[in-house]
Design a protein around this motif. Structure first.
Motif, PDB file in Angstrom:
ATOM      1  N   ILE A   1      13.356 -12.958   5.989  1.00 56.21           N
ATOM      2  CA  ILE A   1      13.256 -11.858   5.036  1.00 56.21           C
ATOM      3  C   ILE A   1      12.002 -12.001   4.174  1.00 56.21           C
ATOM      4  CG2 ILE A   1      14.352 -10.783   3.024  1.00 56.21           C
ATOM      5  CD1 ILE A   1      15.729 -10.121   5.620  1.00 56.21           C
ATOM      6  N   ALA A   2      11.720 -13.202   3.687  1.00 57.07           N
ATOM      7  CA  ALA A   2      10.544 -13.419   2.844  1.00 57.07           C
ATOM      8  C   ALA A   2       9.242 -13.153   3.591  1.00 57.07           C
ATOM      9  CB  ALA A   2      10.554 -14.844   2.294  1.00 57.07           C
ATOM     10  N   VAL A   3       9.135 -13.604   4.838  1.00 60.02           N
ATOM     11  CA  VAL A   3       7.916 -13.401   5.619  1.00 60.02           C
ATOM     12  C   VAL A   3       7.716 -11.924   5.933  1.00 60.02           C
ATOM     13  CG1 VAL A   3       6.841 -13.852   7.861  1.00 60.02           C
ATOM     14  CG2 VAL A   3       7.835 -15.716   6.559  1.00 60.02           C
ATOM     15  N   VAL A   4       8.761 -11.245   6.365  1.00 57.76           N
ATOM     16  CA  VAL A   4       8.643  -9.819   6.703  1.00 57.76           C
ATOM     17  C   VAL A   4       8.273  -8.999   5.472  1.00 57.76           C
ATOM     18  CG1 VAL A   4       9.947  -7.791   7.458  1.00 57.76           C
ATOM     19  CG2 VAL A   4      10.146  -9.932   8.712  1.00 57.76           C
ATOM     20  N   LEU A   5       8.930  -9.244   4.350  1.00 56.03           N
ATOM     21  CA  LEU A   5       8.599  -8.506   3.130  1.00 56.03           C
ATOM     22  C   LEU A   5       7.190  -8.821   2.649  1.00 56.03           C
ATOM     23  CD1 LEU A   5      11.877  -8.612   1.019  1.00 56.03           C
ATOM     24  CD2 LEU A   5      10.858  -6.648   2.164  1.00 56.03           C
ATOM     25  N   PHE A   6       6.759 -10.065   2.767  1.00 57.86           N
ATOM     26  CA  PHE A   6       5.408 -10.433   2.347  1.00 57.86           C
ATOM     27  C   PHE A   6       4.362  -9.691   3.170  1.00 57.86           C
ATOM     28  CE2 PHE A   6       1.584 -13.040   2.435  1.00 57.86           C
ATOM     29  CZ  PHE A   6       1.347 -13.210   1.094  1.00 57.86           C
ATOM     30  N   ILE A   7       4.584  -9.595   4.480  1.00 51.97           N
ATOM     31  CA  ILE A   7       3.639  -8.898   5.350  1.00 51.97           C
ATOM     32  C   ILE A   7       3.651  -7.399   5.057  1.00 51.97           C
ATOM     33  CG2 ILE A   7       3.161  -8.250   7.744  1.00 51.97           C
ATOM     34  CD1 ILE A   7       4.134 -11.098   8.501  1.00 51.97           C
ATOM     35  N   LEU A   8       4.824  -6.813   4.930  1.00 52.01           N
ATOM     36  CA  LEU A   8       4.909  -5.371   4.704  1.00 52.01           C
ATOM     37  C   LEU A   8       4.417  -4.950   3.321  1.00 52.01           C
ATOM     38  CD1 LEU A   8       8.326  -4.493   6.355  1.00 52.01           C
ATOM     39  CD2 LEU A   8       6.038  -4.093   7.252  1.00 52.01           C
ATOM     40  N   LEU A   9       4.567  -5.823   2.328  1.00 54.22           N
ATOM     41  CA  LEU A   9       4.205  -5.458   0.956  1.00 54.22           C
ATOM     42  C   LEU A   9       2.861  -6.019   0.516  1.00 54.22           C
ATOM     43  CD1 LEU A   9       7.649  -5.732  -0.804  1.00 54.22           C
ATOM     44  CD2 LEU A   9       6.391  -3.674  -0.228  1.00 54.22           C
TER      45      LEU A   9
ATOM     46  N   LEU B   1      -0.539  -1.808   4.542  1.00 57.83           N
ATOM     47  CA  LEU B   1       0.097  -0.560   4.965  1.00 57.83           C
ATOM     48  C   LEU B   1      -0.057   0.520   3.906  1.00 57.83           C
ATOM     49  CD1 LEU B   1       3.407  -1.901   6.522  1.00 57.83           C
ATOM     50  CD2 LEU B   1       1.338  -1.189   7.693  1.00 57.83           C
ATOM     51  N   CYS B   2       0.250   0.176   2.682  1.00 58.18           N
ATOM     52  CA  CYS B   2       0.116   1.131   1.586  1.00 58.18           C
ATOM     53  C   CYS B   2      -0.258   0.383   0.320  1.00 58.18           C
ATOM     54  CB  CYS B   2       1.400   1.917   1.374  1.00 58.18           C
ATOM     55  SG  CYS B   2       2.761   0.922   0.765  1.00 58.18           S
ATOM     56  N   GLN B   3      -0.739   1.139  -0.660  1.00 55.01           N
ATOM     57  CA  GLN B   3      -1.121   0.542  -1.938  1.00 55.01           C
ATOM     58  C   GLN B   3      -0.632   1.431  -3.067  1.00 55.01           C
ATOM     59  OE1 GLN B   3      -5.231  -0.414  -2.297  1.00 55.01           O
ATOM     60  NE2 GLN B   3      -5.126  -0.667  -4.479  1.00 55.01           N
ATOM     61  N   LEU B   4       0.127   0.815  -3.980  1.00 56.50           N
ATOM     62  CA  LEU B   4       0.647   1.497  -5.165  1.00 56.50           C
ATOM     63  C   LEU B   4       0.122   0.806  -6.397  1.00 56.50           C
ATOM     64  CD1 LEU B   4       4.386   1.834  -4.226  1.00 56.50           C
ATOM     65  CD2 LEU B   4       2.935   3.707  -4.867  1.00 56.50           C
ATOM     66  N   PRO B   5      -0.520   1.329  -7.327  1.00 57.51           N
ATOM     67  CA  PRO B   5      -1.268   2.583  -7.306  1.00 57.51           C
ATOM     68  C   PRO B   5      -2.580   2.404  -6.564  1.00 57.51           C
ATOM     69  CG  PRO B   5      -1.552   1.519  -9.421  1.00 57.51           C
ATOM     70  CD  PRO B   5      -0.590   0.678  -8.613  1.00 57.51           C
ATOM     71  N   GLY B   6      -3.039   3.451  -5.937  1.00 60.91           N
ATOM     72  CA  GLY B   6      -4.300   3.411  -5.209  1.00 60.91           C
ATOM     73  C   GLY B   6      -5.483   3.531  -6.149  1.00 60.91           C
ATOM     74  N   ARG B   7      -6.664   3.434  -5.593  1.00 55.05           N
ATOM     75  CA  ARG B   7      -7.870   3.544  -6.433  1.00 55.05           C
ATOM     76  C   ARG B   7      -8.142   4.987  -6.831  1.00 55.05           C
ATOM     77  NH1 ARG B   7     -11.159  -1.002  -7.053  1.00 55.05           N
ATOM     78  NH2 ARG B   7     -10.458  -2.703  -5.743  1.00 55.05           N
ATOM     79  N   GLY B   8      -7.932   5.936  -5.905  1.00 57.25           N
ATOM     80  CA  GLY B   8      -8.209   7.332  -6.205  1.00 57.25           C
ATOM     81  C   GLY B   8      -6.966   8.180  -6.322  1.00 57.25           C
ATOM     82  N   LYS B   9      -5.879   7.746  -5.695  1.00 58.79           N
ATOM     83  CA  LYS B   9      -4.621   8.489  -5.679  1.00 58.79           C
ATOM     84  C   LYS B   9      -3.494   7.561  -6.127  1.00 58.79           C
ATOM     85  CE  LYS B   9      -6.237  10.619  -1.439  1.00 58.79           C
ATOM     86  NZ  LYS B   9      -5.959  10.758  -0.027  1.00 58.79           N
ATOM     87  N   VAL B  10      -2.313   8.140  -6.234  1.00 57.76           N
ATOM     88  CA  VAL B  10      -1.160   7.314  -6.602  1.00 57.76           C
ATOM     89  C   VAL B  10      -0.801   6.366  -5.462  1.00 57.76           C
ATOM     90  CG1 VAL B  10       1.262   7.358  -7.264  1.00 57.76           C
ATOM     91  CG2 VAL B  10      -0.298   9.077  -8.173  1.00 57.76           C
ATOM     92  N   VAL B  11      -0.794   6.882  -4.237  1.00 56.32           N
ATOM     93  CA  VAL B  11      -0.479   6.072  -3.057  1.00 56.32           C
ATOM     94  C   VAL B  11      -1.595   6.245  -2.048  1.00 56.32           C
ATOM     95  CG1 VAL B  11       1.133   5.696  -1.164  1.00 56.32           C
ATOM     96  CG2 VAL B  11       1.994   6.375  -3.396  1.00 56.32           C
ATOM     97  N   GLU B  12      -2.122   5.144  -1.545  1.00 54.00           N
ATOM     98  CA  GLU B  12      -3.119   5.172  -0.487  1.00 54.00           C
ATOM     99  C   GLU B  12      -2.604   4.340   0.680  1.00 54.00           C
ATOM    100  OE1 GLU B  12      -6.858   3.867  -2.016  1.00 54.00           O
ATOM    101  OE2 GLU B  12      -7.134   5.683  -3.203  1.00 54.00           O
ATOM    102  N   PHE B  13      -2.971   4.739   1.895  1.00 56.50           N
ATOM    103  CA  PHE B  13      -2.477   4.079   3.092  1.00 56.50           C
ATOM    104  C   PHE B  13      -3.630   3.436   3.862  1.00 56.50           C
ATOM    105  CE2 PHE B  13       0.578   7.402   2.136  1.00 56.50           C
ATOM    106  CZ  PHE B  13       1.753   6.678   2.169  1.00 56.50           C
ATOM    107  N   GLY B  14      -3.490   2.143   4.162  1.00 61.97           N
ATOM    108  CA  GLY B  14      -4.413   1.424   5.029  1.00 61.97           C
ATOM    109  C   GLY B  14      -5.839   1.354   4.532  1.00 61.97           C
ATOM    110  N   ASN B  15      -6.079   1.188   3.246  1.00 62.36           N
ATOM    111  CA  ASN B  15      -7.448   1.159   2.757  1.00 62.36           C
ATOM    112  C   ASN B  15      -8.035  -0.248   2.679  1.00 62.36           C
ATOM    113  OD1 ASN B  15      -6.051   0.169   0.589  1.00 62.36           O
ATOM    114  ND2 ASN B  15      -6.847   1.626  -0.881  1.00 62.36           N
ATOM    115  N   MET B  16      -7.213  -1.285   2.788  1.00 62.06           N
ATOM    116  CA  MET B  16      -7.620  -2.692   2.783  1.00 62.06           C
ATOM    117  C   MET B  16      -8.397  -3.083   1.514  1.00 62.06           C
ATOM    118  SD  MET B  16      -6.208  -3.907   5.415  1.00 62.06           S
ATOM    119  CE  MET B  16      -6.926  -5.512   5.557  1.00 62.06           C
TER     120      MET B  16
END
Length: 69
Positions: free
Chosen positions: A9-17, A22-37
């Motif tokens: 559970i810890a490894v899977v959550l660490f990778i997903l979060l 995958l996503c970023q909360l809060p993003g640089r330009g928007k509230v949610v950004e996807f795959g911006n690294m």
């Protein structure tokens, strides 16, 4: 018998979060950004709080167990 539930559970959550993977909360330009690294300090803090909440729910409240052997 080894209980691998908390580890899995810890490894899977660490990778997903991981912020920016995958996503970023809060993003640089928007509230949610996807795959911006890219990430920020606020994003790391938000993802850490979400990680702590989910791992607490899965391990303490639900009691996920995976036994091997």
């Amino acid at each position: 018998m080894a209980d691998w539930g908390p580890v899995v559970i810890a490894v899977v959550l660490f990778i997903l979060l991981t912020p920016g993977l995958l996503c970023q909360l809060p993003g640089r330009g928007k509230v949610v950004e996807f795959g911006n690294m890219q990430t920020s300090g606020v994003s790391i803090l938000v993802h850490a709080v979400i990680y702590f909440g989910l791992i607490t729910i899965f391990l303490l409240a639900i009691g996920v167990h995976v036994y091997t052997g």
